[in-house]
Design an enzyme around this catalytic site. Structure first.
Site, PDB file in Angstrom:
ATOM      1  N   MET A   1      -9.367  -3.270   8.332  1.00 13.61           N
ATOM      2  CA  MET A   1      -8.897  -3.755   9.624  1.00 13.61           C
ATOM      3  C   MET A   1      -8.078  -2.742  10.443  1.00 13.61           C
ATOM      4  O   MET A   1      -7.544  -3.110  11.482  1.00 13.61           O
ATOM      5  CB  MET A   1      -8.078  -5.043   9.408  1.00 13.61           C
ATOM      6  N   GLU A   2      -7.987  -1.495   9.993  1.00 10.69           N
ATOM      7  CA  GLU A   2      -7.162  -0.518  10.728  1.00 10.69           C
ATOM      8  C   GLU A   2      -7.818   0.858  10.929  1.00 10.69           C
ATOM      9  O   GLU A   2      -7.602   1.512  11.962  1.00 10.69           O
ATOM     10  CB  GLU A   2      -5.811  -0.279  10.003  1.00 10.69           C
TER      11      GLU A   2
ATOM     12  N   ASP B   1     -11.989  -5.939  -3.071  1.00  8.31           N
ATOM     13  CA  ASP B   1     -12.836  -7.134  -3.074  1.00  8.31           C
ATOM     14  C   ASP B   1     -14.222  -6.739  -2.566  1.00  8.31           C
ATOM     15  O   ASP B   1     -14.376  -5.681  -1.959  1.00  8.31           O
ATOM     16  CB  ASP B   1     -12.243  -8.236  -2.177  1.00  8.31           C
TER      17      ASP B   1
ATOM     18  N   GLY C   1     -12.563  -3.966   1.646  1.00  6.79           N
ATOM     19  CA  GLY C   1     -13.610  -4.750   1.000  1.00  6.79           C
ATOM     20  C   GLY C   1     -14.868  -3.904   0.865  1.00  6.79           C
ATOM     21  O   GLY C   1     -15.248  -3.201   1.809  1.00  6.79           O
TER      22      GLY C   1
ATOM     23  N   GLU D   1       0.817  -1.216   0.000  1.00  3.59           N
ATOM     24  CA  GLU D   1       0.000   0.000   0.000  1.00  3.59           C
ATOM     25  C   GLU D   1       0.853   1.269   0.000  1.00  3.59           C
ATOM     26  O   GLU D   1       0.359   2.357  -0.295  1.00  3.59           O
ATOM     27  CB  GLU D   1      -0.935   0.001   1.221  1.00  3.59           C
TER      28      GLU D   1
HETATM   29  N1  SAH Z   1      -2.425 -12.616   4.776  1.00  2.00           N
HETATM   30  C1  SAH Z   1      -2.917 -11.415   4.108  1.00  2.00           C
HETATM   31  C2  SAH Z   1      -3.797 -10.656   5.062  1.00  2.00           C
HETATM   32  C3  SAH Z   1      -4.422  -9.464   4.430  1.00  2.00           C
HETATM   33  S1  SAH Z   1      -5.528  -8.743   5.564  1.00  2.00           S
HETATM   34  C4  SAH Z   1      -1.716 -10.614   3.682  1.00  2.00           C
HETATM   35  O1  SAH Z   1      -0.803 -10.485   4.491  1.00  2.00           O
HETATM   36  O2  SAH Z   1      -1.704 -10.125   2.547  1.00  2.00           O
HETATM   37  C5  SAH Z   1      -6.322  -7.602   4.536  1.00  2.00           C
HETATM   38  C6  SAH Z   1      -5.784  -6.197   4.541  1.00  2.00           C
HETATM   39  O3  SAH Z   1      -6.491  -5.471   3.544  1.00  2.00           O
HETATM   40  C7  SAH Z   1      -6.027  -5.466   5.831  1.00  2.00           C
HETATM   41  O4  SAH Z   1      -4.991  -4.539   6.065  1.00  2.00           O
HETATM   42  C8  SAH Z   1      -7.377  -4.757   5.616  1.00  2.00           C
HETATM   43  O5  SAH Z   1      -7.394  -3.445   6.122  1.00  2.00           O
HETATM   44  C9  SAH Z   1      -7.583  -4.733   4.099  1.00  2.00           C
HETATM   45  N2  SAH Z   1      -8.784  -5.415   3.577  1.00  2.00           N
HETATM   46  C10 SAH Z   1      -9.032  -5.542   2.239  1.00  2.00           C
HETATM   47  N3  SAH Z   1     -10.185  -6.217   2.044  1.00  2.00           N
HETATM   48  C11 SAH Z   1     -10.688  -6.528   3.269  1.00  2.00           C
HETATM   49  C12 SAH Z   1     -11.849  -7.244   3.715  1.00  2.00           C
HETATM   50  N4  SAH Z   1     -12.713  -7.783   2.859  1.00  2.00           N
HETATM   51  N5  SAH Z   1     -12.042  -7.388   5.045  1.00  2.00           N
HETATM   52  C13 SAH Z   1     -11.159  -6.866   5.926  1.00  2.00           C
HETATM   53  N6  SAH Z   1     -10.036  -6.195   5.561  1.00  2.00           N
HETATM   54  C14 SAH Z   1      -9.780  -6.015   4.250  1.00  2.00           C
END
Ligand code: SAH
Length: 230
Positions: free
Chosen positions: A174-175, A198, A78, A12
């Site tokens: 998630m942040e 997504d 998402g 990012e």
């Molecule tokens: N193992 C993966 C985890 C990604 S977590 C990796 O390390 O690539 C997803 C990240 O993208 C988080 O920082 C969150 O903020 C964001 N994100 C994108 N789509 C999301 C969704 N559908 N639900 C929750 N967070 C999402």
């Protein structure tokens, strides 16, 4: 005037870091805070890691150690509403932590108990500036609305639709809600700008990898213009 820029993952921030003229680097809590000039403006760019705890620690350090004037969180999210599609950009006007639940005591779901606000409102000026710039992105929508945050990757259509109906959320991640809480407590203006990677509610939950690149390019572009026009 220093702007703190937070991203959860390396991907990012990659495009931004390429443009940063680094003057100083400081590592704290396992996070690298890179201070320098970005398109002529003073910034601190930091990857906070994934989830609310990382994001909160990072934001407090930005405020305490770098005395940033504003905080901008960029990244991917998402879509939860069915027409918030991969590549679209959501500028949060408010954030709620969807996994905070003390409903057993009569609180509303998402309410942080004993706090004097339900949602965390983004700085109006930053929201409007982002929106103004967003008009330039071709082929994708730019929306203003609520983003919800929780320590959970949402990939079930039911959960995604539920977030949309329960919180009127356009997107989930998630942040952001945690960064927002820290800024609220410290009275710092902030905004969260997320590009959609997504959307589980329409079955696009497997497209995370495919859309991450375009998503990140979109949110970086907005940020670039915001900083240049600052
Ligand atoms: N193992 C993966 C985890 C990604 S977590 C990796 O390390 O690539 C997803 C990240 O993208 C988080 O920082 C969150 O903020 C964001 N994100 C994108 N789509 C999301 C969704 N559908 N639900 C929750 N967070 C999402």
């Amino acid at each position: 005037m220093t702007i703190g820029i937070i991203g959860a993952m390396d991907e990012e921030l990659e495009l931004l870091l390429k443009e940063l003229n680094i003057k100083e680097k400081k590592t704290k809590a396992n996070m690298d805070f890179k201070y320098g000039l970005l398109w002529g403006k003073e910034v601190v760019i930091v990857r906070c890691g994934i989830g609310k705890v990382n994001a909160a620690i990072c934001t407090q350090i930005l405020i305490d150690d770098f005395d940033v004037d504003k905080v901008i969180n960029v990244g991917i999210a998402g879509g939860t509403e069915k027409d918030v599609l991969p590549g679209d950009v959501v500028i949060a006007d408010s954030l709620v932590q969807h996994d905070m639940d003390t409903t057993v005591f009569g609180d509303k779901l998402g309410q942080i108990p004993r706090l004097d606000t339900f949602d965390f409102k983004c700085d109006r000026e930053l929201v409007l500036k982002a929106k103004e710039i967003c008009g330039d992105i071709e082929g994708h929508k730019c929306l203003i609305g609520r983003i919800v945050t929780g320590d959970q990757f949402v990939n079930s259509p039911e959960k995604s639709r539920w977030l949309c109906s329960e919180f009127k959320a356009l997107a989930c991640e998630m942040e952001g809600g945690s960064i927002a809480q820290v800024c609220y407590l410290n009275k710092k203006p902030f905004v969260v700008i997320r590009s959609i990677s997504d959307n589980a509610s329409i079955g696009a939950h497997m497209e995370f990898e495919k859309f991450m690149g375009i998503s990140i390019a979109n949110s970086t572009n907005i940020l670039k213009k915001m900083i240049q026009n600052n």
